[in-house]
Design an enzyme around this catalytic site. Structure first.
Site, PDB file in Angstrom:
ATOM      1  CG  ASP A  43      -2.139   0.843   0.989  1.00 35.34           C
ATOM      2  OD1 ASP A  43      -2.716   0.767  -0.115  1.00 35.34           O
ATOM      3  OD2 ASP A  43      -2.522   1.621   1.882  1.00 35.34           O
ATOM      4  N   GLY A  94      -0.193   6.996 -11.899  1.00 36.74           N
ATOM      5  CA  GLY A  94      -0.571   7.763 -10.707  1.00 36.74           C
ATOM      6  C   GLY A  94      -0.002   9.175 -10.693  1.00 36.74           C
TER       7      GLY A  94
HETATM    8  P1  ITT Z   1      -3.596  -1.820  -5.152  1.00 35.09           P
HETATM    9  O1  ITT Z   1      -4.585  -2.661  -5.866  1.00 35.09           O
HETATM   10  O2  ITT Z   1      -2.269  -2.535  -5.002  1.00 35.09           O
HETATM   11  O3  ITT Z   1      -4.082  -1.257  -3.841  1.00 35.09           O
HETATM   12  P2  ITT Z   1      -3.717   0.967  -6.045  1.00 35.09           P
HETATM   13  O4  ITT Z   1      -3.476   1.564  -7.382  1.00 35.09           O
HETATM   14  O5  ITT Z   1      -5.071   1.115  -5.416  1.00 35.09           O
HETATM   15  O6  ITT Z   1      -3.278  -0.577  -6.121  1.00 35.09           O
HETATM   16  P3  ITT Z   1      -2.450   2.226  -3.678  1.00 35.09           P
HETATM   17  O7  ITT Z   1      -3.748   2.314  -2.980  1.00 35.09           O
HETATM   18  O8  ITT Z   1      -1.309   1.577  -2.969  1.00 35.09           O
HETATM   19  O9  ITT Z   1      -2.593   1.528  -5.120  1.00 35.09           O
HETATM   20  O10 ITT Z   1      -1.886   3.630  -4.150  1.00 35.09           O
HETATM   21  C1  ITT Z   1      -2.448   4.828  -3.765  1.00 35.09           C
HETATM   22  C2  ITT Z   1      -2.394   5.803  -4.879  1.00 35.09           C
HETATM   23  O11 ITT Z   1      -1.083   6.334  -4.979  1.00 35.09           O
HETATM   24  C3  ITT Z   1      -2.775   5.232  -6.229  1.00 35.09           C
HETATM   25  O12 ITT Z   1      -3.695   6.130  -6.812  1.00 35.09           O
HETATM   26  C4  ITT Z   1      -1.509   5.225  -7.028  1.00 35.09           C
HETATM   27  O13 ITT Z   1      -1.763   5.597  -8.357  1.00 35.09           O
HETATM   28  C5  ITT Z   1      -0.634   6.270  -6.299  1.00 35.09           C
HETATM   29  N1  ITT Z   1       0.727   5.749  -6.317  1.00 35.09           N
HETATM   30  C6  ITT Z   1       1.216   4.721  -5.587  1.00 35.09           C
HETATM   31  N2  ITT Z   1       2.478   4.468  -5.921  1.00 35.09           N
HETATM   32  C7  ITT Z   1       2.805   5.348  -6.890  1.00 35.09           C
HETATM   33  C8  ITT Z   1       3.931   5.563  -7.678  1.00 35.09           C
HETATM   34  O14 ITT Z   1       4.999   4.790  -7.568  1.00 35.09           O
HETATM   35  N3  ITT Z   1       3.915   6.548  -8.570  1.00 35.09           N
HETATM   36  C9  ITT Z   1       2.830   7.315  -8.725  1.00 35.09           C
HETATM   37  N4  ITT Z   1       1.693   7.170  -8.058  1.00 35.09           N
HETATM   38  C10 ITT Z   1       1.673   6.190  -7.135  1.00 35.09           C
END
Ligand code: ITT
Length: 185
Positions: free
Chosen positions: A65, A141
């Site tokens: 996460d 992201g």
């Molecule tokens: P999971 O299914 O693994 O939870 P997720 O996309 O929902 O995938 P998270 O809740 O861990 O991922 O991530 C929270 C947000 O932060 C998500 O919108 C990602 O796009 C962003 N994020 C996480 N890691 C990032 C990265 O390395 N670079 C850019 N944005 C990131």
């Protein structure tokens, strides 16, 4: 036994592979939908999801996460990073910051690994700042607006470097070293 990575994010799979494969560690992935909870800490979310995954699949499971924490917004979007990205996106973050000169931020990643004995957590953090414009190229992201410390371009423009230095890379390196020490690969 093959390790299982629960995630709904294909970029996370790619970035995890870049690190774990270097250490000779392979994994399979499954969609994490239905395992997630909302909480005030990345650690709680990751731990819950890993434990639920272990209960369901009865094999070693890891999840991760992550969140973007912006200093001048008191850590927002933090644990709400996913929701904020889906709603107002990178543009919304730039609007919130406006012309602010203080743009320091950090990405944090928590990897949680659940086995029959325990849940182990591995943390990675990368400091940087929020840019003043959106620069899309590669990645996902918030990559188009996050400039890591020591660089002048956002992650989206220096993706090979991101694979080496990101919050995820740091957390997965710690995880890989732990697995090797335990003799898991
Ligand atoms: P999971 O299914 O693994 O939870 P997720 O996309 O929902 O995938 P998270 O809740 O861990 O991922 O991530 C929270 C947000 O932060 C998500 O919108 C990602 O796009 C962003 N994020 C996480 N890691 C990032 C990265 O390395 N670079 C850019 N944005 C990131």
């Amino acid at each position: 036994m093959a390790l299982l990575f629960l995630t709904s994010n294909k970029y996370k799979i790619l970035e995890a592979k870049k690190i774990l494969n270097k250490f000779g560690i392979n994994f399979i992935s499954k969609n994490s939908k239905g395992f997630e909870i909302q909480s005030d800490s990345l650690e709680k979310v990751a731990t819950y999801c890993a434990l639920e995954g272990f209960k369901k699949f009865k094999k070693p499971v890891f999840v991760e996460d992550s969140g973007l924490f912006i200093n001048s917004l008191k850590g927002f979007p933090g644990v709400y990073s996913s929701y904020v990205l889906k709603t107002v996106g990178c543009e919304g973050i730039l609007n919130l910051l406006g012309q602010k000169r203080q743009r320091d931020a950090k990405f944090i990643c928590i990897v949680a690994f659940a086995t029959k004995d325990e849940v182990k957590l591995f943390k990675g953090e990368v400091k940087g700042k929020i840019s003043t414009k959106i620069e899309k190229a590669k990645g996902f992201g918030y990559d188009p607006i996050f400039i890591p410390q020591g660089y002048s371009q956002p992650f989206s423009k220096i993706i090979q470097t991101k694979f080496e230095i990101s919050h995820r890379a740091i957390a997965f390196k710690k995880f890989a070293k732990y697995l090797l020490k335990k003799g898991v690969s």
